[in-house]
Structures are given as structure tokens and as C-alpha cells.
Write an enzyme that holds these catalytic residues in place. Structure first.
Site, PDB file in Angstrom:
ATOM      1  N   PRO A  53       0.827  -1.078  -0.054  1.00  0.00           N
ATOM      2  CA  PRO A  53       0.073   0.028   0.023  1.00  0.00           C
ATOM      3  C   PRO A  53       0.823   1.408  -0.020  1.00  0.00           C
ATOM      4  O   PRO A  53       1.883   1.556   0.611  1.00  0.00           O
ATOM      5  CB  PRO A  53      -0.965  -0.155   1.365  1.00  0.00           C
ATOM      6  CG  PRO A  53       0.213  -0.951   2.188  1.00  0.00           C
ATOM      7  CD  PRO A  53       0.918  -2.158   1.310  1.00  0.00           C
ATOM      8  N   ASP A  73      -1.968   2.822   3.074  1.00  0.00           N
ATOM      9  CA  ASP A  73      -1.238   3.012   4.499  1.00  0.00           C
ATOM     10  C   ASP A  73      -1.543   4.276   5.072  1.00  0.00           C
ATOM     11  O   ASP A  73      -1.158   5.400   4.419  1.00  0.00           O
ATOM     12  CB  ASP A  73       0.204   3.078   3.975  1.00  0.00           C
ATOM     13  CG  ASP A  73       1.170   2.697   5.247  1.00  0.00           C
ATOM     14  OD1 ASP A  73       0.598   2.648   6.203  1.00  0.00           O
ATOM     15  OD2 ASP A  73       2.407   2.690   5.321  1.00  0.00           O
ATOM     16  N   TRP A 111       5.191  -0.303  10.394  1.00  0.00           N
ATOM     17  CA  TRP A 111       5.376  -1.697   9.353  1.00  0.00           C
ATOM     18  C   TRP A 111       5.125  -2.771   9.960  1.00  0.00           C
ATOM     19  O   TRP A 111       4.782  -3.782   9.213  1.00  0.00           O
ATOM     20  CB  TRP A 111       7.139  -1.631   9.464  1.00  0.00           C
ATOM     21  CG  TRP A 111       7.496  -0.434   8.449  1.00  0.00           C
ATOM     22  CD1 TRP A 111       8.273   0.544   8.738  1.00  0.00           C
ATOM     23  CD2 TRP A 111       7.698  -0.596   7.053  1.00  0.00           C
ATOM     24  NE1 TRP A 111       8.950   1.292   7.582  1.00  0.00           N
ATOM     25  CE2 TRP A 111       8.341   0.607   6.553  1.00  0.00           C
ATOM     26  CE3 TRP A 111       6.941  -1.379   6.194  1.00  0.00           C
ATOM     27  CZ2 TRP A 111       8.334   0.853   5.368  1.00  0.00           C
ATOM     28  CZ3 TRP A 111       7.252  -1.213   4.500  1.00  0.00           C
ATOM     29  CH2 TRP A 111       7.851  -0.046   4.243  1.00  0.00           C
ATOM     30  N   GLN A 137      12.736  -2.231  -0.549  1.00  0.00           N
ATOM     31  CA  GLN A 137      11.778  -2.994   0.265  1.00  0.00           C
ATOM     32  C   GLN A 137      12.185  -4.303   0.850  1.00  0.00           C
ATOM     33  O   GLN A 137      11.734  -4.974   1.337  1.00  0.00           O
ATOM     34  CB  GLN A 137      10.292  -3.125  -0.251  1.00  0.00           C
ATOM     35  CG  GLN A 137       9.435  -2.001  -0.743  1.00  0.00           C
ATOM     36  CD  GLN A 137       8.933  -1.300   0.390  1.00  0.00           C
ATOM     37  OE1 GLN A 137       9.126  -1.639   1.530  1.00  0.00           O
ATOM     38  NE2 GLN A 137       8.567  -0.077   0.369  1.00  0.00           N
ATOM     39  N   TRP A 173       9.090  -3.707   3.295  1.00  0.00           N
ATOM     40  CA  TRP A 173       7.942  -4.541   3.468  1.00  0.00           C
ATOM     41  C   TRP A 173       8.161  -6.248   3.137  1.00  0.00           C
ATOM     42  O   TRP A 173       7.614  -7.045   3.777  1.00  0.00           O
ATOM     43  CB  TRP A 173       6.914  -4.059   2.319  1.00  0.00           C
ATOM     44  CG  TRP A 173       5.530  -4.473   2.410  1.00  0.00           C
ATOM     45  CD1 TRP A 173       4.864  -4.722   3.301  1.00  0.00           C
ATOM     46  CD2 TRP A 173       5.036  -5.028   1.152  1.00  0.00           C
ATOM     47  NE1 TRP A 173       3.515  -5.500   3.023  1.00  0.00           N
ATOM     48  CE2 TRP A 173       3.669  -5.557   1.596  1.00  0.00           C
ATOM     49  CE3 TRP A 173       5.150  -5.471  -0.011  1.00  0.00           C
ATOM     50  CZ2 TRP A 173       2.611  -6.080   0.702  1.00  0.00           C
ATOM     51  CZ3 TRP A 173       4.482  -6.121  -1.106  1.00  0.00           C
ATOM     52  CH2 TRP A 173       3.031  -6.407  -0.769  1.00  0.00           C
ATOM     53  N   LYS A 188      18.850  11.847  -7.653  1.00  0.00           N
ATOM     54  CA  LYS A 188      17.504  11.726  -7.289  1.00  0.00           C
ATOM     55  C   LYS A 188      16.709  12.610  -7.741  1.00  0.00           C
ATOM     56  O   LYS A 188      16.881  13.758  -8.104  1.00  0.00           O
ATOM     57  CB  LYS A 188      17.608  11.896  -5.603  1.00  0.00           C
ATOM     58  CG  LYS A 188      16.443  11.870  -5.251  1.00  0.00           C
ATOM     59  CD  LYS A 188      16.398  11.797  -3.887  1.00  0.00           C
ATOM     60  CE  LYS A 188      15.199  11.682  -2.800  1.00  0.00           C
ATOM     61  NZ  LYS A 188      15.208  11.842  -1.395  1.00  0.00           N
ATOM     62  N   LYS A 221      12.106  18.137  -7.550  1.00  0.00           N
ATOM     63  CA  LYS A 221      11.370  19.319  -8.333  1.00  0.00           C
ATOM     64  C   LYS A 221      12.341  20.684  -8.340  1.00  0.00           C
ATOM     65  O   LYS A 221      12.175  21.492  -9.382  1.00  0.00           O
ATOM     66  CB  LYS A 221      10.114  19.797  -7.393  1.00  0.00           C
ATOM     67  CG  LYS A 221       9.018  18.738  -7.462  1.00  0.00           C
ATOM     68  CD  LYS A 221       7.830  19.359  -6.817  1.00  0.00           C
ATOM     69  CE  LYS A 221       6.593  18.567  -7.081  1.00  0.00           C
ATOM     70  NZ  LYS A 221       5.546  18.910  -6.269  1.00  0.00           N
TER      71      LYS A 221
END
Length: 957
Positions: free
Chosen positions: A47, A86, A518, A554, A558, A591, A594
Site C-alpha cells: 500500500p 497505508d 511496518w 523494500q 515490506w 535523485k 522538483k
């Protein structure tokens, strides 16, 4: 069959039309119903945070989350796709703090927990509408209407149940450990939380100070180096490597001890070695405390101890130990019994008992004060500035500290062997993540810090009596029974007010912490179905997941937490197959930011180039193989161009099928090009099916563009005369290929496949069809067909290169091409004819010997020689073909469709063109689709003011 397709101006416009069709006809629901009750293929969706905005990092995996379920559905599996949100944790809390102007945790307490929680509820009440747009327009089918939420009461009850199971297995305990801590958020963080993304580590400049610890009973000082002077008031020990060589040095006045290997870092000082010895000689050496404390243990504190973590790569080779402010420090301190002095409060300020000038001071502001004090007392050996990478809070961006704190932990050691064993049963794509980084995480993971001293989250379901009796409920029903209250909300502060009367008769109150969010994410397989309170059969049918996918971060997030809870709760891995993507960077390799302006706007890119251009680009890229990659709008545009070529091929079929009133019929063609493109399709289907079945998305996607190229620039181009003539075999072959191609690429290109399939078959949806099965027999038996056609194309490519070098247009016929080394082609005239026509020569000769003027072909060591000498007859034929090209271009500009007759009026001052019109009028008329051929006496009415050698005008009337 009408063979007419709805026209569209852009690929995006086509996709909009298909989206509308899917919605109006409930195609997604029908695809689920089609396999309802059949074999389950289980998919878990990691999520996103509910108020976050979609970005490139979420679009990448969400495409893959659509491709595999579409494929498995076409294979007859039932694949439910439940979206999740989430909702809890620091992300929401930080945003609410900004909204309310709250600076610290104390400000929340002053506002009131109930009001703060109410604001958190408001903040997460509605999802961003942008998610719906992106998910629809990227072509993903998923149930967002019935999404699970981590703040849902049923979800939270399953989380409570999971905690209870672990507690009953003696896997959960409360203890004091040193871990990363955010002083601004005033809560512990897990190490995996921080190390998930490189963005949590930032380059900072800190003081690097070398401090002189005076040894007792000897006129010498032990040199230790640190970048955290603020921890020196908590120093209670020093550590050395017993096996390393240390030296005693002098500057002419004082004597110091440091590692020999570290001496070079102090080369700017005039230090003379007076003694060398092993570090073991220093063990047990007592030294004078920098900041004496009444709490010190005279038996253990202020001594030198051995340690394996001492590094010779930086500092002095002597490590300052402040138990409670570092993992290694705390471990060593616990082993030898060093005092732990908590010098900081929860907000990172020095406690009052430290006295002036430190009391109440924020820890980072204490560095110059501590340093100045040491310098004043003659204990500062050297001071410098050090640039290094330092962990920051992943939400509020505050520099983190290691701090000893009481927390609830999940024991990992009792699970470790099983975690490693079940990891061996998981298919990792790429494989090296499972055997490498993920396995390393499992081997080295510390106990999991479960508690957060915050507010918006699932509560730690632990109630405690005044005398320390612990009770952990596993359900709302149990809470209601012991409290006599109706439980409708498990959030703070409501759950904090629920007092339990335990079977012993004692009153119990809940501990204040909430769970690490988590833990909620890792509980998703159970909580999304409110297991075990309902849907037991549904849960059991879907656990473990057959497929999950996320990016490399992850591996510590996750994926790890799913795996830990799966083993702890069910003695099983939580997933069978996992795809790990790399990280997307901006167009400049940095990375995405903006402020850098280094990435194209995702929505504008979809509208400009289409969603399928993104799908094809991403699924073909190395990022799907776990490699990091900078996003390229140029490559996205190239994918869009390939799709336009495919649609042009599709429209080509429609044009000639309509022009010749052709209808599909079951028939097998013996034409070599028809057989070849059909076999190329079977090859694509076999590769796609094998790749998708093994979760190799690039393997399935990378065969698409080469096939489109083969179809357009080889098969259709080489068969153009047959299509113009209405050849039934060619039309049938192209029809069959496009239908089966649509079925094969439907998981990757769902919009294009739908458009082509519906138009050609008039069936409801390609996504309700079965995935095609490759004709493996034909592939095996006719492999020579593919090989020989590759040879023809390689020879042709080299020949075209030679023409280009000689400046000879491809439309100019040449007399001959000699070929050597391709013995299989020599006895296959059908291939020789294709080659002859492709390279535009009058004949192809096969020879055994090669002399001067031969060129090597980059396949099987073959060679060719092209005869470039032009005869008058060849030049005339070249001019004729050039004239036909000019006339066909003029037809297009005049808006004439295929088969439409028109009269041509021409004027030319070129004798060669004039001669062709006069001697080959019938050929010109046939090739150019003319109803009449007229000569203009002047340029009047021809709308030209130039000096061109040829002027033409088509007249439809």
C-alpha cells in the site's frame, strides 16, 4: 466484417476510448467472474501512503502489478486485486503538525491527544483524486473502491490478533536497547526504516575531535576520536583492538598512545614514536574521567576494553564508549557492566542534572561548548571538520541519534533459522537479491523495535497492572468482556481510557505506545481479510502470495516484515515469487527532485506519449532487473513510435481488406513470407509465455518491438504488391498474426491489444480471451525457415550499406549480387527471390570462390559482391521507379485513398521523364492508379513557381 476502426489522433486518445469502453461494459468485473471458483493466483499489493501523490517510483511497479495479473487471468486463474492504503504513522502526524503549527511533541500534548487524533482523521479521510486518474490511465485493473485501510477497525483488530499470537509464543518482550531515535518526533525508529532509502542518509559536516584521556598512574594520554563531542559527558569506557599494533609517541613535551596505523592521519604534527606494542597491553588500563559522575561504577567504568568493532580506517584506533548512544557502545557496556547515563531527554535536550552550561541545551548545540571545555582543560588534542554521511529522520529530516530507550521488541534469533530456510523456497527475480542482500538482512537483523512513542497508529495491545502484571488481549470481544465497554475505536486516546479487570481481579491500564506502522504493513495478508475473525477460507486460499513486487528499498522494508510475520505467525514465507525493481533517478542521474527539474511530469508524459509507451519502456528496461536507471523521455518517445508503427500495420490491413472486400477464412498459406511471419509470431508467443510465467517482465516485453519491426519493415514491405493486388493468403496471414499478437501482448499492451482484437474479431474483449499457446512443433520443425530468413536479411543489410557507400539509390536496379558461403540459400529459390527483390538486382548468383571486391556479411562467415556498373537500360528503369515514387507521394498529398482513380495532368522539362510518360504510359497509369493521363502545354494552373523538372496535378473529377 466491416474492417473499420474508430480513428484517433493520438495514442492517448485511443487509450481514452478503450478506458471508456472498459468502464461502460464492466470488462474488469467480467474478467474476474470468468474464472470465479477456479484456481487462485494470489497477489498482494504493497500500500502507498493515502495522501501521497503518484510519481514515477509508484508508476513503475504499478504497471508490473497489472501485467502479471492480466496474464494469469488469461491463463484461467482467479486473480483478485485489492488496493490498500497505508494510513498511520509519522507521515500523517508530520503533515498535521505542519498544518497546526506544532513544533514538538510537547506541543501535541498541550493541544490534546484527542484533538490531534481528530485532525489526523481529517487529514487521511479522503484519498488524492490524482491516484484514480493515474491508476486508470496507466491501464491498471485493481479494486480501489473496496480498498483496505490500516486505520479500519477490522484491520486493526487483526493486527491486535497478530501481536497476541507473537506474545503468546514468547517472541515479544519489553527491554532497554539502544536504537536510532528522532529527537524532533521523540520516538524510536528501526534501523531498517532508516536504511531503506539512501535519501535517509545525508552528507553533513561535523566536528572531528581527538580527545586526550589521561591514564592513571602513568604520564601518558590515550587518544580517542569522535564526531559526536556531545556524547563525551556519557563516556564510561575506551575500546581497542588487542591484536593491532599501538604506539606511544611524544611531541617533545607530552606522551600519547594511538594505533600505529592511525599515526599517518596526524602527519601534520611532529610526533616521535618511543614505544610499540600490541593493543592487549592496554586492556584494563584505568583513565581519568572527562566528566566525573557520582553514578559511576568504580569496578568497571573508565577502563580500556577489547572490541572487534574497532576500526583502523578512521580515528585513532581507540574508540570512545558512551553506553546508550551507540549500538556497539551499548553492547560492550552491557557485556562488561558499564554505567549507562541518560544525558538527554526525549526532545534531545540535556537533562537538568548535567548542570551548567549543558542543562537544557539541544544536543547539537553542545558540541562547541564541550569542545571549548576540553580545550580549556588541555584535553583537546586536535580539532577538524569532517564531511560524512549521517542518518536523518525519513519524515521530518532531523538528524537522528542512537539513544538507549525502553521499547517493545520482537525476538529475531528464535526465528532466524526458519527465516533463512523459507527464504530458500522463494523465487527471487533477480535471483541474487534473495541469496545476497535479503539473506544478509536475515542473518544480521537485530530484534525488531515495535513500539513508537507517538499517537496516530494501532495501539500496542498491552495492559499492565500497577504491580507489573501483563495482559495482552487478542480481540475486541476480549476487550469488551474485560472492560464492560463497547469498543468502537482502537485509536488513542479512546483506547487509553479503557480499563480492564483481569481474571486476577486487578485493574490494568494500557501502555502508551503505538505500533510501528511496518508491523501493520507486515500484517496485511491477515488484516486485509479481517483474519481470523472472518474470511478464513479466503485467507487460506490466498496465503502465501504467488506474486509481489516493489523496489530494492523494500528488501529492508515490506519484504522483510512480511517474511518475519509470515514465519512467526504461520511458519511459512508470506510470498512465493517476488520481483525487485531498481531505483529510478532523474534524467541527469541524480535523485528526482522538483528543485532540480530533472524529470518529466508523469501526467503530461502519459498525455503526450501514451500510457502504453510507458508500459513498454519500463517493462523492457533494466530497472525491472533490479538495476538503477535514469528515466529517459527520449526512450519513452521511441516506444511510442514503435506503437505507432504497429497501428500503421493494423491500418494497412484494414485499408486493403476494405479495398478488396476481403473477409477472413480459415486457410493455410504456402508463401514463404507468410510462413515466416507466422513462425516469428509463434516464437514471440513462446518467449512471452515462458517469461511471464517466470516473472521475467523484460523477457516478455523486449520481444515486442523487434516483432513490430519485422512485421512492418520486412513482412508487409516485402509483401506490398500482394496486398495491393488483394492476395487472400497475405491478407489472411496478416489478420491471423495481428489477432494472435494482440492476445499475446495484451498483458503488456492492454489498450492496443483491445483495439486491434475487437476490430478484427468483433468479440467483447481480448482480456476475456485465453492466452495463446505457441505451436512448439512448428517452431522446432521449421527452425531453418527463421535461420534462412535471417541470412537473407543480413545479406540485404550489407548490400544496402554498399549501395549507400556508392551513393546508389535503392530504387536504382543493379545487374547482379554475388553471394558466397550460404549454401542452404542456394537451393531455396523462394529465398533468393526475396533477396533479389529486396536489394533490387536483376539476378543473385551463388559462387564458390571470392576474389577482389568482396565484403564480409556478419553471419556464418558469408561474403557478397555487388555489381554497381550501370547500363542505359538500368538507368532508365531507375528513373521509372523514381517517377512512380513521386507520383505516389503526389497521390497522398491529393488525399486519394487506395484504389481511388484520378486523372493526372503533368508537365516536365526532363527528357527522361518525358520519355517514360510517352513510352510506358500504361505502366505509369497502372502503378499510379490513374483514370487518365494528360499533358499540360504550360505550367498554368499547376500551382508551381519553381524550376522543378516535373510538375503534376491529380484531379479526382
Amino acid at each position: 466484417m466491416k474492417f473499420e476502426a474508430e480513428p484517433f489522433k493520438s495514442l492517448f486518445e485511443l487509450e481514452e476510448s478503450v478506458l471508456s469502453y472498459w468502464s461502460k461494459n464492466d470488462i474488469y468485473a467480467k474478467s474476474l467472474a470468468k474464472n470465479s471458483g477456479g484456481e487462485v493466483f494470489s497477489f498482494y499489493d504493497g500500500p502507498p501512503f493515502i495522501t501521497g501523490m503518484p510519481h514515477w517510483g509508484t508508476l513503475l511497479p504499478t504497471i508490473a502489478k497489472d501485467v502479471i495479473p492480466r496474464y494469469q487471468t488469461m491463463k484461467g486463474k482467479y486473480v483478485r486485486r485489492i488496493w490498500g492504503w497505508d494510513v498511520h504513522g509519522l507521515p500523517a502526524e508530520n503533515q498535521v503538525e505542519k498544518k497546526l503549527g506544532l513544533k514538538t511533541k510537547k506541543d501535541i500534548e498541550a493541544l490534546g491527544v484527542e484533538k490531534f487524533i481528530s485532525e489526523c482523521r481529517k487529514y487521511v479521510a479522503e484519498t488524492s483524486l490524482a491516484w484514480r486518474w493515474y491508476i486508470d490511465h496507466i491501464g491498471r485493473w485493481v479494486d480501489m473502491e473496496n480498498a483496505y485501510r490500516t486505520d479500519n477497525l477490522a484491520y486493526m483488530e487483526s493486527v491486535m490478533w497478530a501481536f497476541k499470537q507473537l506474545y503468546d509464543k514468547d517472541l515479544i518482550y519489553r527491554g532497554r536497547r539502544t536504537s536510532l531515535y528522532c529527537p524532533r518526533c521523540a520516538t524510536p525508529l528501526s534501523k531498517f526504516e532508516v536504511t531503506m532509502d539512501e535519501g535517509s542518509y545525508r552528507d553533513v559536516t561535523d566536528p572531528g575531535v581527538t580527545v586526550a584521556f589521561r591514564a592513571e598512574g602513568d604520564d601518558v594520554s590515550l587518544l580517542a576520536w569522535t564526531t559526536t563531542p556531545w556524547t563525551l559527558p556519557a563516556n564510561f569506557g575506551l575500546a581497542v583492538d588487542p591484536e593491532a599494533e599501538y604506539v606511544k609517541v611524544t611531541d617533545g613535551e607530552k606522551r600519547y598512545i594511538l594505533a600505529h596505523q592511525a599515526l599517518e592521519r596526524y602527519g601534520d604534527l611532529d610526533l616521535e614514536i618511543v614505544e610499540r606494542f600490541k593493543g592487549e597491553k592496554l586492556l584494563g588500563q584505568q583513565y581519568e574521567p572527562l566528566f566525573p559522575h557520582n553514578a559511576a561504577n568504580s569496578e568497571t567504568d573508565y577502563k580500556v576494553y577489547p572490541a572487534t568493532f574497532v576500526s583502523m580506517e578512521e580515528g585513532t584506533g581507540i574508540v570512545h564508549i558512551a553506553p546508550g548512544f551507540g549500538e556497539d557502545d551499548s553492547t560492550l557496556g552491557e557485556q562488561v557492566g558499564l554505567t549507562v547515563l541518560e544525558t538527554l531527554d526525549d526532545q534531545g535536550h540535556f537533562k537538568p542534572e548535567l548542570g551548567e552550561p549543558l542543562a537544557g541545551l539541544y544536543y547539537k548545540k553542545a558540541d562547541p561548548i564541550v569542545t571549548a571545555d576540553l580545550e580549556k582543560r588541555g584535553l583537546l588534542f586536535k580539532q577538524e571538520s569532517i564531511a560524512h554521511s549521517y542518518p536523518h529522520c525519513y519524515r521530518c529530516e532531523t538528524p537522528l541519534i542512537y539513544k538507549a530507550q525502553v521499547s517493545w521488541y520482537l525476538r529475531i534469533d528464535p526465528l532466524r533459522d526458519e527465516l533463512l530456510k523459507t527464504n530458500e523456497q522463494i523465487k527471487w527475480v533477480p535471483e541474487h537479491f534473495g541469496s545476497g542482500r535479503f539473506r544478509h538482512n536475515l542473518e544480521t537483523a537485530p530484534d525488531w523495535s515495535l513500539s513508537r512513542t507517538r499517537y496516530w497508529g494501532s495501539p500496542i495491545p498491552v495492559w499492565e497492572t500497577e504491580d507489573g502484571e501483563i495482559f495482552v488481549p487478542g480481540s475486541i470481544e476480549e476487550l469488551e468482556k474485560l472492560s464492560g465497554q463497547k469498543i468502537t475505536d482502537l485509536h488513542r486516546p479512546f483506547i487509553d481510557q479503557v480499563e480492564l479487570t483481569l481474571p486476577s481481579g486487578k485493574k490494568a491500564r494500557r501502555v502508551k505506545e503505538v505500533l510501528d506502522c511496518w508491523f501493520e504493513s507486515g500484517s496485511m495478508p491477515y488484516a486485509q481479510d479481517h483474519y481470523p475473525f472472518e474470511n478464513k477460507e479466503v485467507f487460506e486460499a490466498h496465503f502465501p502470495a504467488d506474486f509481489i513486487i516493489e523496489y530494492t528499498g523494500q528488501l529492508r522494508g515490506w519484504f522483510y516484515y512480511l517474511h518475519v510475520l509470515g514465519n512467526a505467525l504461520k511458519q511459512s514465507a508470506a510470498f512465493r515469487n517476488v520481483v525487485t525493481t531498481g531505483v529510478l533517478f532523474g534524467t541527469d542521474g541524480r535523485k528526482m527532485s522538483k528543485s532540480y527539474g530533472n524529470y518529466p511530469d508523469p501526467k503530461a508524459t502519459i498525455e503526450k506519449h501514451s500510457a502504453e509507451a510507458l508500459r513498454l519502456y519500463f517493462m523492457s528496461s533494466r530497472v525491472m532487473q533490479g538495476e538503477d536507471m535514469a528515466i529517459s523521455e527520449t526512450d519513452i518517445r521511441d516506444s511510442a513510435r514503435a506503437l505507432n508503427v504497429l497501428h500503421n500495420s493494423f491500418r494497412y490491413l484494414l485499408t486493403y481488406a476494405k479495398a478488396h472486400s476481403w473477409q477472413p477464412a480459415e486457410a493455410q498459406s504456402t508463401d514463404v513470407l507468410d510462413r515466416w511471419i507466422s513462425l516469428r509470431l509463434e516464437e514471440l508467443i513462446a518467449t512471452s509465455q515462458a517469461s511471464l510465467g517466470n516473472f521475467d517482465l523484460p523477457g516478455a516485453a523486449r520481444v515486442i518491438r523487434p516483432f513490430i519491426e519485422d512485421l512492418s519493415t520486412w513482412y508487409i514491405r516485402r509483401s506490398r504488391d500482394r496486398f495491393v493486388a488483394g492476395d487472400a493468403a497475405a491478407l489472411q496471414t496478416l489478420y491471423n498474426v495481428l489477432v494472435r499478437f494482440a492476445e499475446a501482448v495484451a498483458p503488456v499492451l492492454p489498450f492496443t491489444a483491445e483495439h486491434i482484437y475487437q476490430t478484427l474479431t468483433e468479440k467483447e474483449s481480448v482480456h476475456l480471451a485465453n492466452y495463446p499457446t505457441a505451436d512448439e512443433v512448428s517452431i522446432n520443425e521449421q527452425s531453418d525457415l527463421l535461420r534462412l530468413m535471417d541470412q537473407v536479411r543480413s545479406i540485404a543489410s550489407t548490400t544496402h550499406m554498399l549501395r549507400s557507400q556508392e551513393g546508389i539509390s535503392l530504387r536504382q536496379p543493379l545487374s547482379s549480387l554475388s553471394v558466397k558461403g550460404f549454401t542452404d540459400l542456394e537451393n531455396r529459390p523462394e529465398f533468393s527471390e526475396i533477396l533479389r527483390d529486396e536489394v533490387n538486382v536483376q539476378q543473385v548468383d551463388f559462387q564458390d570462390k571470392a576474389d577482389e571486391g568482396w565484403f564480409r556479411v556478419n553471419v556464418e562467415g558469408g561474403m557478397i559482391r555487388l555489381e554497381t556498373k550501370l547500363t542505359p537500360e538500368l538507368e532508365a528503369e531507375g528513373r521509372y521507379r523514381e517517377l512512380i515514387r513521386l507520383l505516389q507521394d503526389a497521390r497522398k498529398k491529393a488525399g486519394l485513398v487506395v484504389g481511388e482513380k484520378a486523372a493526372l495532368t503533368y508537365f516536365t522539362s526532363d527528357e527522361a521523364y518525358l520519355n517514360i510518360f510517352q513510352t510506358r504510359a500504361k505502366d505509369v497509369a497502372t502503378a499510379s492508379g490513374l483514370a487518365g493521363l494528360n499533358v499540360a502545354e504550360s505550367k498554368v494552373g499547376l500551382e508551381s513557381s519553381g524550376d522543378e523538372a516535373l510538375f503534376v496535378k491529380f484531379d479526382k473529377s
